[in-house]
Design a protein around this motif. Structure first.
Motif, PDB file in Angstrom:
ATOM      1  N   ARG A 280     -25.109 -19.368 -27.115  1.00  0.00           N
ATOM      2  CA  ARG A 280     -25.121 -18.540 -25.942  1.00  0.00           C
ATOM      3  C   ARG A 280     -26.663 -19.850 -25.098  1.00  0.00           C
ATOM      4  N   TRP A 281     -26.074 -20.529 -24.127  1.00  0.00           N
ATOM      5  CA  TRP A 281     -26.614 -21.597 -23.857  1.00  0.00           C
ATOM      6  C   TRP A 281     -26.786 -20.890 -21.482  1.00  0.00           C
ATOM      7  N   THR A 282     -28.163 -20.267 -21.157  1.00  0.00           N
ATOM      8  CA  THR A 282     -28.510 -20.208 -20.430  1.00  0.00           C
ATOM      9  C   THR A 282     -29.040 -20.831 -19.242  1.00  0.00           C
ATOM     10  N   ILE A 283     -28.640 -21.027 -18.374  1.00  0.00           N
ATOM     11  CA  ILE A 283     -29.506 -21.815 -17.566  1.00  0.00           C
ATOM     12  C   ILE A 283     -29.536 -20.555 -15.780  1.00  0.00           C
ATOM     13  N   SER A 284     -30.263 -21.217 -15.241  1.00  0.00           N
ATOM     14  CA  SER A 284     -30.890 -20.313 -13.403  1.00  0.00           C
ATOM     15  C   SER A 284     -30.118 -20.843 -12.816  1.00  0.00           C
ATOM     16  N   PRO A 285     -29.461 -20.568 -12.035  1.00  0.00           N
ATOM     17  CA  PRO A 285     -29.132 -20.941 -10.502  1.00  0.00           C
ATOM     18  C   PRO A 285     -29.871 -22.166  -9.669  1.00  0.00           C
ATOM     19  N   ASP A 286     -30.635 -21.755 -10.068  1.00  0.00           N
ATOM     20  CA  ASP A 286     -31.586 -22.187  -9.120  1.00  0.00           C
ATOM     21  C   ASP A 286     -32.234 -23.571  -9.917  1.00  0.00           C
ATOM     22  N   ASP A 287     -31.832 -23.812 -10.677  1.00  0.00           N
ATOM     23  CA  ASP A 287     -31.900 -25.187 -11.796  1.00  0.00           C
ATOM     24  C   ASP A 287     -30.646 -26.032 -11.513  1.00  0.00           C
ATOM     25  N   LEU A 288     -29.667 -25.451 -11.173  1.00  0.00           N
ATOM     26  CA  LEU A 288     -28.419 -26.281 -10.341  1.00  0.00           C
ATOM     27  C   LEU A 288     -29.013 -27.077  -9.342  1.00  0.00           C
ATOM     28  N   HIS A 289     -29.800 -26.319  -8.278  1.00  0.00           N
ATOM     29  CA  HIS A 289     -29.620 -27.456  -7.592  1.00  0.00           C
ATOM     30  C   HIS A 289     -30.948 -28.399  -7.501  1.00  0.00           C
ATOM     31  N   ARG A 290     -32.383 -28.495  -8.487  1.00  0.00           N
ATOM     32  CA  ARG A 290     -32.949 -29.706  -8.673  1.00  0.00           C
ATOM     33  C   ARG A 290     -32.187 -30.384  -8.966  1.00  0.00           C
ATOM     34  N   PRO A 291     -32.747 -32.493  -8.863  1.00  0.00           N
ATOM     35  CA  PRO A 291     -32.628 -33.336  -8.971  1.00  0.00           C
ATOM     36  C   PRO A 291     -31.755 -33.657 -10.917  1.00  0.00           C
ATOM     37  N   GLY A 292     -31.130 -33.669 -10.742  1.00  0.00           N
ATOM     38  CA  GLY A 292     -30.505 -34.311 -11.876  1.00  0.00           C
ATOM     39  C   GLY A 292     -28.789 -35.174 -11.604  1.00  0.00           C
ATOM     40  N   PRO A 293     -28.480 -35.427 -12.915  1.00  0.00           N
ATOM     41  CA  PRO A 293     -27.044 -36.251 -12.800  1.00  0.00           C
ATOM     42  C   PRO A 293     -26.500 -35.524 -12.151  1.00  0.00           C
ATOM     43  N   ASP A 294     -25.942 -35.953 -11.397  1.00  0.00           N
ATOM     44  CA  ASP A 294     -24.243 -35.390 -10.271  1.00  0.00           C
ATOM     45  C   ASP A 294     -23.360 -35.083 -11.758  1.00  0.00           C
ATOM     46  N   GLY A 295     -23.267 -34.127 -11.055  1.00  0.00           N
ATOM     47  CA  GLY A 295     -22.160 -32.999 -11.618  1.00  0.00           C
ATOM     48  C   GLY A 295     -20.412 -34.132 -11.664  1.00  0.00           C
ATOM     49  N   GLU A 296     -19.478 -33.525 -12.575  1.00  0.00           N
ATOM     50  CA  GLU A 296     -18.310 -34.337 -12.912  1.00  0.00           C
ATOM     51  C   GLU A 296     -17.397 -33.295 -12.385  1.00  0.00           C
ATOM     52  N   PRO A 297     -16.384 -33.498 -12.287  1.00  0.00           N
ATOM     53  CA  PRO A 297     -14.941 -32.522 -12.119  1.00  0.00           C
ATOM     54  C   PRO A 297     -15.004 -31.632 -13.593  1.00  0.00           C
ATOM     55  N   ALA A 298     -15.348 -29.830 -13.207  1.00  0.00           N
ATOM     56  CA  ALA A 298     -15.373 -29.109 -14.677  1.00  0.00           C
ATOM     57  C   ALA A 298     -13.759 -29.367 -15.167  1.00  0.00           C
ATOM     58  N   LEU A 299     -12.510 -30.457 -15.606  1.00  0.00           N
ATOM     59  CA  LEU A 299     -11.496 -30.322 -15.800  1.00  0.00           C
ATOM     60  C   LEU A 299     -11.377 -29.997 -17.216  1.00  0.00           C
ATOM     61  N   PRO A 300     -12.156 -29.878 -18.015  1.00  0.00           N
ATOM     62  CA  PRO A 300     -12.573 -29.480 -19.363  1.00  0.00           C
ATOM     63  C   PRO A 300     -12.496 -27.643 -19.869  1.00  0.00           C
ATOM     64  N   TYR A 301     -12.981 -27.303 -18.407  1.00  0.00           N
ATOM     65  CA  TYR A 301     -12.558 -25.823 -18.341  1.00  0.00           C
ATOM     66  C   TYR A 301     -11.981 -25.300 -17.104  1.00  0.00           C
ATOM     67  N   ALA A 302     -11.307 -25.839 -16.669  1.00  0.00           N
ATOM     68  CA  ALA A 302     -10.421 -25.923 -15.418  1.00  0.00           C
ATOM     69  C   ALA A 302      -9.396 -24.637 -15.832  1.00  0.00           C
ATOM     70  N   LEU A 303      -8.784 -24.137 -16.898  1.00  0.00           N
ATOM     71  CA  LEU A 303      -8.512 -22.574 -16.579  1.00  0.00           C
ATOM     72  C   LEU A 303      -9.638 -21.668 -17.156  1.00  0.00           C
ATOM     73  N   THR A 304     -11.086 -21.776 -16.717  1.00  0.00           N
ATOM     74  CA  THR A 304     -11.809 -20.688 -16.729  1.00  0.00           C
ATOM     75  C   THR A 304     -11.845 -19.678 -15.823  1.00  0.00           C
ATOM     76  N   VAL A 305     -11.405 -18.297 -15.964  1.00  0.00           N
ATOM     77  CA  VAL A 305     -10.910 -17.729 -14.337  1.00  0.00           C
ATOM     78  C   VAL A 305     -11.187 -16.479 -15.295  1.00  0.00           C
TER      79      VAL A 305
END
Length: 315
Positions: free
Chosen positions: A103-128
């Motif tokens: 299991r990999w975890t992250i705090s949603p707060d960390d998603l708003h901190r400086p870091g590499p720009d995200g990429e379209p999450a197409l590898p997981y586009a059928l995640t519902v």
């Protein structure tokens, strides 16, 4: 005799003191929520999941590592977790590996901190979203199944759940470019109606053979998905758990009623790796999910606990 009485009294006093300490500590802890918050059940939760998967894709792309073979996502407002099919203890920052790397975890707060720009999450586009486990929202990557995913149970419950999965694939941020094909009777207003059918990524086919052939022809011709003119590369899972970039393909979800599954041998082999086949009713092979009378969902081989399936929820 006095010593025995004194020892007994002291023993009882010690037990009472320990009991008071335990009760005090338990009372001091905030109770674990048993119901999902509005932040978890709202559409905003999908934005958090999308941001997490984009950040993950961007980190892996820039570091040259393979994307993890995740099969599910769990969101509990304060934590976003990725459940992996195999242990990978070396999670890329800002992710943290838990449960021996499964299991990999992250705090949603960390998603708003400086870091590499995200990429379209197409590898997981059928995640519902498949439903809730108490206070947690649970999503499954449908493309992780090697064959059909059959949903059984009371007809109206099955219909409601599958409809929810399809609508999220079409309208949710995670599946921003996924294609969906309704097959046979499901394309005639039985599953979606009115404005729900107006997505340029929603298609119909008379049979599963026709649906597979049409999707394969588009991929082989290099035809980009509708609305994807700005996409130059996407990811697809190939050869085991590795995912690499390839040109011109997007994940595809096919939806069919069990009584319209082809009887001819070999037809289901037309399901490409990275696509998904969702079946209303019993399929001969693949993942088997069953909805209970109480709205719970048995996810079969995935072993995920779902106390309320997505079709019953205002997700």
């Amino acid at each position: 005799m006095i010593w025995y009485v004194l020892a007994a009294v002291l023993g009882l006093a010690l037990i009472a003191a320990v009991t008071v300490l335990i009760v005090t500590e338990l009372r001091g802890r905030p109770p674990k929520p048993v119901k999902a918050s509005a932040a978890v059940t709202s559409r905003a939760a999908l934005d958090v999941v999308d941001a997490g998967l984009r950040r993950l894709t961007g980190e892996c792309l820039r570091s040259g590592r393979s994307l993890p073979d995740l099969y599910a996502v769990v969101y509990s407002e304060k934590r976003l977790g990725l459940l992996l099919a195999g242990a990978q203890p070396d999670a890329p920052a800002p992710w943290a590996a838990e449960e021996d790397g499964e299991r990999w975890t992250i705090s949603p707060d960390d998603l708003h901190r400086p870091g590499p720009d995200g990429e379209p999450a197409l590898p997981y586009a059928l995640t519902v979203t498949v439903g809730l486990d108490g206070p947690d929202r649970v999503l499954v990557d449908l493309s992780r199944a090697a064959g059909p995913i059959s949903v059984t149970g009371p007809d109206d419950e099955v219909h409601r759940m599958v409809r929810s999965l399809v609508l999220e694939a079409l309208a949710g941020p995670v599946g921003a470019l996924a294609q969906v094909t309704l097959v046979g009777s499901l394309a005639d207003g039985r599953l979606l109606t009115g404005d729900e059918t107006r997505s340029s990524r929603l298609h119909s086919a008379a049979s599963l053979e026709e649906a597979f052939a049409s999707a394969a022809a588009s991929a082989n011709a290099g035809v980009p998905a509708a609305g994807s003119a700005d996409v130059t590369q996407v990811f697809r899972p190939i050869e085991g758990s590795s995912r690499i970039a390839v040109q011109g393909e997007v994940p595809h979800l096919f939806v069919v009623d069990a009584n319209q599954l082809p009887r001819r041998d070999g037809v289901l082999s037309g399901l490409r790796r990275g696509d998904a086949l969702l079946v209303l009713g019993e399929a001969p092979t693949g993942w088997r999910w069953r909805i209970g009378a109480d709205g719970s969902l048995d996810t079969g081989p995935l072993g995920l606990k779902i106390t309320g399936h997505a079709g019953r929820l205002a997700l």
